[in-house]
Enzyme design. Sequence first.
Site, PDB file in Angstrom:
ATOM      1  N   SER A  64       0.579  -1.244   0.060  1.00 54.85           N
ATOM      2  CA  SER A  64      -0.140  -0.028   0.007  1.00 54.85           C
ATOM      3  C   SER A  64       0.657   1.306  -0.079  1.00 54.85           C
ATOM      4  O   SER A  64       0.275   2.394  -0.248  1.00 54.85           O
ATOM      5  CB  SER A  64      -1.090  -0.125   1.038  1.00 54.85           C
ATOM      6  OG  SER A  64      -1.903  -0.786   0.697  1.00 54.85           O
ATOM      7  N   LYS A  67       0.233   3.364  -3.123  1.00 55.37           N
ATOM      8  CA  LYS A  67      -0.868   4.156  -3.172  1.00 55.37           C
ATOM      9  C   LYS A  67      -0.468   5.771  -2.943  1.00 55.37           C
ATOM     10  O   LYS A  67      -1.218   6.376  -3.714  1.00 55.37           O
ATOM     11  CB  LYS A  67      -1.885   4.039  -2.081  1.00 55.37           C
ATOM     12  CG  LYS A  67      -2.456   2.463  -2.178  1.00 55.37           C
ATOM     13  CD  LYS A  67      -3.232   2.176  -1.023  1.00 55.37           C
ATOM     14  CE  LYS A  67      -3.599   0.642  -1.052  1.00 55.37           C
ATOM     15  NZ  LYS A  67      -4.345   0.055   0.090  1.00 55.37           N
ATOM     16  N   TYR A 191      -4.500  -2.750  -9.630  1.00 60.17           N
ATOM     17  CA  TYR A 191      -4.396  -2.409  -8.315  1.00 60.17           C
ATOM     18  C   TYR A 191      -3.679  -3.526  -7.717  1.00 60.17           C
ATOM     19  O   TYR A 191      -2.570  -3.317  -6.892  1.00 60.17           O
ATOM     20  CB  TYR A 191      -5.845  -2.702  -7.431  1.00 60.17           C
ATOM     21  CG  TYR A 191      -5.600  -2.526  -5.810  1.00 60.17           C
ATOM     22  CD1 TYR A 191      -5.356  -1.342  -5.275  1.00 60.17           C
ATOM     23  CD2 TYR A 191      -5.687  -3.707  -5.285  1.00 60.17           C
ATOM     24  CE1 TYR A 191      -5.447  -1.543  -3.886  1.00 60.17           C
ATOM     25  CE2 TYR A 191      -5.778  -3.766  -3.889  1.00 60.17           C
ATOM     26  CZ  TYR A 191      -5.556  -2.656  -3.017  1.00 60.17           C
ATOM     27  OH  TYR A 191      -5.450  -2.600  -1.887  1.00 60.17           O
ATOM     28  N   TYR A 243      -4.037   3.751   7.993  1.00 60.20           N
ATOM     29  CA  TYR A 243      -5.350   3.067   8.540  1.00 60.20           C
ATOM     30  C   TYR A 243      -5.860   3.553   9.665  1.00 60.20           C
ATOM     31  O   TYR A 243      -5.885   4.626   9.970  1.00 60.20           O
ATOM     32  CB  TYR A 243      -5.429   1.569   8.409  1.00 60.20           C
ATOM     33  CG  TYR A 243      -4.738   1.250   6.829  1.00 60.20           C
ATOM     34  CD1 TYR A 243      -5.242   1.580   5.721  1.00 60.20           C
ATOM     35  CD2 TYR A 243      -3.487   0.200   6.913  1.00 60.20           C
ATOM     36  CE1 TYR A 243      -4.714   1.008   4.449  1.00 60.20           C
ATOM     37  CE2 TYR A 243      -2.822   0.080   5.676  1.00 60.20           C
ATOM     38  CZ  TYR A 243      -3.378   0.438   4.418  1.00 60.20           C
ATOM     39  OH  TYR A 243      -2.717  -0.204   3.355  1.00 60.20           O
ATOM     40  N   VAL A 261       1.479  -3.357   3.937  1.00 57.81           N
ATOM     41  CA  VAL A 261       1.358  -4.758   4.784  1.00 57.81           C
ATOM     42  C   VAL A 261       2.499  -5.756   4.444  1.00 57.81           C
ATOM     43  O   VAL A 261       2.774  -6.841   5.133  1.00 57.81           O
ATOM     44  CB  VAL A 261      -0.053  -5.512   4.448  1.00 57.81           C
ATOM     45  CG1 VAL A 261      -1.058  -4.867   4.962  1.00 57.81           C
ATOM     46  CG2 VAL A 261      -0.079  -5.970   3.080  1.00 57.81           C
TER      47      VAL A 261
END
Length: 309
Positions: A64, A67, A191, A243, A261
């Site tokens: 991530s 992103k 993705y 998060y 992760v």
Amino acid sequence: MPELEQALAEVAAEMAARTDRGEVATYIPQLGKVDSKKFGIAAVTNDGRVILAGDADQPFSIQSVSKVFTLTLALGKVGDALWHRVGREPSGNPFNSIVQLEHENGIPRNPFINAGAIVVSDVLLAGHQPREAIGEILRFIQFLADDETIIIDREVAASERATGYRNFALANYMKSFGNLHHEPELALGVYFHHCAIAMSCRQLAMAGRFLANGGRNPATGHSVVSAERARRIGALMLTCGHYDGSGDFAFRVGIPGKSGVGGGILGIVPGVASLAVWSPGLNENGNSKLGSIALEKLARMMNWSIFAP
């Protein structure tokens, strides 16, 4: 205040000695194979120094953290129109939660949770085949890091697709609200592949330089994004980058950061340096356990905080 070289070496030595390393992400089988004893950290300063410690040159799956770069590309394509399809608020829920998405009519809370990043991937697909969009993302990251050796780990991408049932659910749910303009499997293909990009701490810190330098590449002086956009991306990293652990990271570390992760974290000290840390074991929120502790210690040692006077 110690020299940065000394501080990184001290942090790396302390992390190497710790036994409470968290748990690797086993729900993506390829990530579950990574040695939890690994630890690397890198700092690239705005004046051009590259300082490394530990396993800073070993590639890992950035997941991530990617992103940040896909958001940057999407904003370059559609500007503030992106915010009609993705929010800018912390989620307060796990990164793959569908509950909040249902309550908010298919509009993801922010671009860093899985649903939001899938919408960003959908934006990057416009006018492209998935292979072209994936190539554009990879080339952009190679450009930022000034390193053409950065690759996508195809085994990790395949592993994510094979086990990505929740992501398929999120994509299909958003498609039902009209918030995906392409077929879910196409957006998800983009993705899964950008999450599977493999980078070392050195490469990741290099790629983040523009965010630490007001949107400019400090090596060339060329603008990647405007200073205002760099600040706004940094703001989203601070409030949403970890998060439902984002508030705690902001409280303890005090700089913008984006986790993955795979155990990586990209940290930004505006006006000073871009940081990258990697330790595969995760805490209960899915963020690198030792990576978060290491950045907290480094920030305290160097008196780095966006809240400092």
